[in-house]
Design a protein around this motif. Sequence first.
Motif, PDB file in Angstrom:
ATOM      1  N   LEU A 456       1.158  -1.658  -0.238  1.00 41.62           N
ATOM      2  CA  LEU A 456       0.217  -0.070   0.185  1.00 41.62           C
ATOM      3  C   LEU A 456       0.373   1.205  -0.260  1.00 41.62           C
ATOM      4  O   LEU A 456       0.175   2.668   0.053  1.00 41.62           O
ATOM      5  CB  LEU A 456      -1.341  -0.174   1.082  1.00 41.62           C
ATOM      6  CG  LEU A 456      -1.817  -1.247   1.019  1.00 41.62           C
ATOM      7  CD1 LEU A 456      -3.068  -1.001   2.711  1.00 41.62           C
ATOM      8  CD2 LEU A 456      -2.582  -1.384  -0.051  1.00 41.62           C
ATOM      9  N   GLY A 457       2.275   1.367   0.410  1.00 38.70           N
ATOM     10  CA  GLY A 457       3.034   2.412   0.489  1.00 38.70           C
ATOM     11  C   GLY A 457       3.591   2.761  -0.897  1.00 38.70           C
ATOM     12  O   GLY A 457       4.635   3.735  -0.808  1.00 38.70           O
ATOM     13  N   LEU A 458       3.382   1.685  -1.180  1.00 42.52           N
ATOM     14  CA  LEU A 458       4.351   1.729  -2.786  1.00 42.52           C
ATOM     15  C   LEU A 458       4.077   2.714  -4.197  1.00 42.52           C
ATOM     16  O   LEU A 458       3.176   2.972  -3.900  1.00 42.52           O
ATOM     17  CB  LEU A 458       4.678   0.564  -3.997  1.00 42.52           C
ATOM     18  CG  LEU A 458       5.846  -0.221  -5.065  1.00 42.52           C
ATOM     19  CD1 LEU A 458       7.340   0.335  -3.989  1.00 42.52           C
ATOM     20  CD2 LEU A 458       5.089  -1.343  -5.807  1.00 42.52           C
ATOM     21  N   SER A 459       5.005   3.509  -3.716  1.00 38.25           N
ATOM     22  CA  SER A 459       5.075   5.032  -5.008  1.00 38.25           C
ATOM     23  C   SER A 459       5.295   4.671  -6.351  1.00 38.25           C
ATOM     24  O   SER A 459       5.764   5.542  -7.250  1.00 38.25           O
ATOM     25  CB  SER A 459       5.312   6.082  -4.415  1.00 38.25           C
ATOM     26  OG  SER A 459       6.424   6.192  -3.640  1.00 38.25           O
ATOM     27  N   GLU A 460       6.751   3.874  -6.086  1.00 32.58           N
ATOM     28  CA  GLU A 460       7.821   3.589  -7.529  1.00 32.58           C
ATOM     29  C   GLU A 460       8.572   2.228  -7.433  1.00 32.58           C
ATOM     30  O   GLU A 460       8.660   1.909  -6.697  1.00 32.58           O
ATOM     31  CB  GLU A 460       8.725   4.456  -7.571  1.00 32.58           C
ATOM     32  CG  GLU A 460       9.476   4.680  -8.000  1.00 32.58           C
ATOM     33  CD  GLU A 460      11.189   5.871  -8.296  1.00 32.58           C
ATOM     34  OE1 GLU A 460      12.040   6.023  -9.074  1.00 32.58           O
ATOM     35  OE2 GLU A 460      10.640   6.940  -7.590  1.00 32.58           O
ATOM     36  N   LEU A 461       8.229   1.692  -8.690  1.00 31.48           N
ATOM     37  CA  LEU A 461       8.801   0.426  -9.270  1.00 31.48           C
ATOM     38  C   LEU A 461       9.184   0.804 -10.191  1.00 31.48           C
ATOM     39  O   LEU A 461       8.874   0.985 -11.352  1.00 31.48           O
ATOM     40  CB  LEU A 461       7.597  -0.576  -9.401  1.00 31.48           C
ATOM     41  CG  LEU A 461       7.514  -2.227  -9.829  1.00 31.48           C
ATOM     42  CD1 LEU A 461       8.951  -3.285  -8.732  1.00 31.48           C
ATOM     43  CD2 LEU A 461       6.237  -2.666 -10.055  1.00 31.48           C
ATOM     44  N   ASP A 462      10.975   0.477 -10.039  1.00 31.98           N
ATOM     45  CA  ASP A 462      11.776   0.295 -11.379  1.00 31.98           C
ATOM     46  C   ASP A 462      12.098  -0.416 -12.036  1.00 31.98           C
ATOM     47  O   ASP A 462      12.150  -2.182 -11.206  1.00 31.98           O
ATOM     48  CB  ASP A 462      12.844   1.053 -11.320  1.00 31.98           C
ATOM     49  CG  ASP A 462      12.810   2.614 -10.907  1.00 31.98           C
ATOM     50  OD1 ASP A 462      12.020   2.796 -11.976  1.00 31.98           O
ATOM     51  OD2 ASP A 462      13.530   3.519 -10.187  1.00 31.98           O
ATOM     52  N   LEU A 463      11.552  -1.320 -13.467  1.00 32.25           N
ATOM     53  CA  LEU A 463      11.516  -2.359 -14.179  1.00 32.25           C
ATOM     54  C   LEU A 463      12.433  -2.127 -15.163  1.00 32.25           C
ATOM     55  O   LEU A 463      12.276  -2.953 -16.800  1.00 32.25           O
ATOM     56  CB  LEU A 463      10.532  -3.281 -14.068  1.00 32.25           C
ATOM     57  CG  LEU A 463       9.157  -2.959 -13.060  1.00 32.25           C
ATOM     58  CD1 LEU A 463       7.769  -2.997 -13.457  1.00 32.25           C
ATOM     59  CD2 LEU A 463       9.818  -4.969 -12.666  1.00 32.25           C
ATOM     60  N   GLN A 464      13.184  -1.243 -15.578  1.00 31.36           N
ATOM     61  CA  GLN A 464      14.386  -1.171 -16.237  1.00 31.36           C
ATOM     62  C   GLN A 464      15.526  -2.089 -16.881  1.00 31.36           C
ATOM     63  O   GLN A 464      15.444  -2.895 -16.287  1.00 31.36           O
ATOM     64  CB  GLN A 464      14.956   0.123 -16.947  1.00 31.36           C
ATOM     65  CG  GLN A 464      14.419   1.051 -16.314  1.00 31.36           C
ATOM     66  CD  GLN A 464      14.813   2.578 -16.329  1.00 31.36           C
ATOM     67  OE1 GLN A 464      16.480   2.970 -17.197  1.00 31.36           O
ATOM     68  NE2 GLN A 464      15.246   3.182 -15.207  1.00 31.36           N
ATOM     69  N   GLY A 465      15.476  -2.630 -18.625  1.00 28.39           N
ATOM     70  CA  GLY A 465      16.113  -3.704 -18.814  1.00 28.39           C
ATOM     71  C   GLY A 465      15.215  -5.257 -19.105  1.00 28.39           C
ATOM     72  O   GLY A 465      15.219  -5.860 -19.669  1.00 28.39           O
TER      73      GLY A 465
END
Length: 491
Positions: A456-465
């Motif tokens: 619920l606190g997640l604001s940013e998810l990086d999945l580059q590549g």
Amino acid sequence: MKQALPDAAESTLCHWRVKQLLEKLEKQPNDKVLDLNNCSLNATDIEELIAIIPLMPDLEEIDFSWNHFIGGALQPLTLQFSHTQKLKVLRLNNCGLTAKDITFLGEALEVIPYLEILDLSWNNNIGGSLSILTQKIPKGYNLKTLKVTDCSLTMEDGKSLAQLLNRIQSLEELDLSINKNVGHSLKSITQELKYVPGLKVLNLHMCGLKQDGFQCLDHAFQYLLGLKKLDVSCNKEIAGGFQNSAAHLACLSDLEALDLHQCRIMEEDMAVLTQIIPLLSSLQELDLSSNKSVGISSDNLLSRFRFLPKLKSVLLSNCSLQQKSFASLAEAALHLPELKILDLSWNKCVGGNLKLILKALNLEAELQELRLSSCSLVDKDLACLALVIQDGPLSKLQKLDLSYNHHISDQGWATFYQGIVALEQLSELDVSLRPTSHCDCGEWFGKLLAALPKLLGLSELDLQGWVLSRRQQKQLESFNWDHERNVRFDF
């Protein structure tokens, strides 16, 4: 003849004019703070500012930073400072200031006697002209903070700063960072530091320090016993000079933050630091990143972190940690109850051995940030991480960086995403691969999607590549809409 307005009506009119301009610039009116940072001010705006500043006699803070139109147009604004004699804070970062602007600013200081903070950082055109300003600051001026980061200061500017120090003994923060020529005049500056015994913050990041300048700085430490933050990072030419230049560093018993990253620290330097750093009993933040001798030195500084129980931030990125030094760090972590940030990125020995540090984390610690980028992590590392997450010691974790770890299988990622749901406070997660990898998402993607609604606190998810199919991209793009969330997905 024009009839004068009653006092109440005039006050209302003044308030309206101020409010009108600030609303146009999307700012809230405040009698004491005029914050126009990054407002793209133009000539018309400046004309209106000239008119309203006299209507704000209670102003204590002005911020015109990141407005390039200010450069070359500062004179008419500074002429209005006589109406703001309560001014304590003036920020002019990245305003394109010129030598003429500095002249007018120097003259304005005479009418704002209570100024405590002056920030002129990121004005590259004032190099060589700083003495015009410093000469105008009278003896006994109450300035507490002076910042001139990345102003292309010259050796002569450094000397003019040195002459200023014995006139403003109230100074508590001095930031000269990213001025590569300041190092040539550091001897002059350090000789005058004895006149500012209340100095709490000294930032000399990337200032072209050499061994002799660092030796002079060490001599000044005996007068700066209240120093709380010292940054001499990115000064590679001080390497090898700690043995003869750090005798007084241990006297800084109030020091809370020490930044030595990218200083090319040598093994003989490590022998000295191993003796000195554990004596800094108040130390809370330590950055030794990009110094490879930290990990290979026979004098193991990391094992002596146990004598620094107040440590909150330990940054050891790219330190060539070896099995022995990593084990020593893990053992010391048992004695760090206040640890909040740990960066072990770019240390390959962590791969296959992550359990050493995870199981050693003090149960009283509330780690908030863990960086493990490019650590050659393998499946068993993520399995151990998932177990520790479920057990609770990482319940306060807010930022987790697992990027550039390409040895982890689909099953390893799937196991991790099943266990990650216990991180209720996690706000940023980076699982990117190197740009050249271009790996397809495996069955773990479904586990990630199942976990996302519970984070619920997640604001940013990086999945580059990672290569996402069109369907997978749509699933991420629709997530925020379906769950009334605002997560930024970077893929």
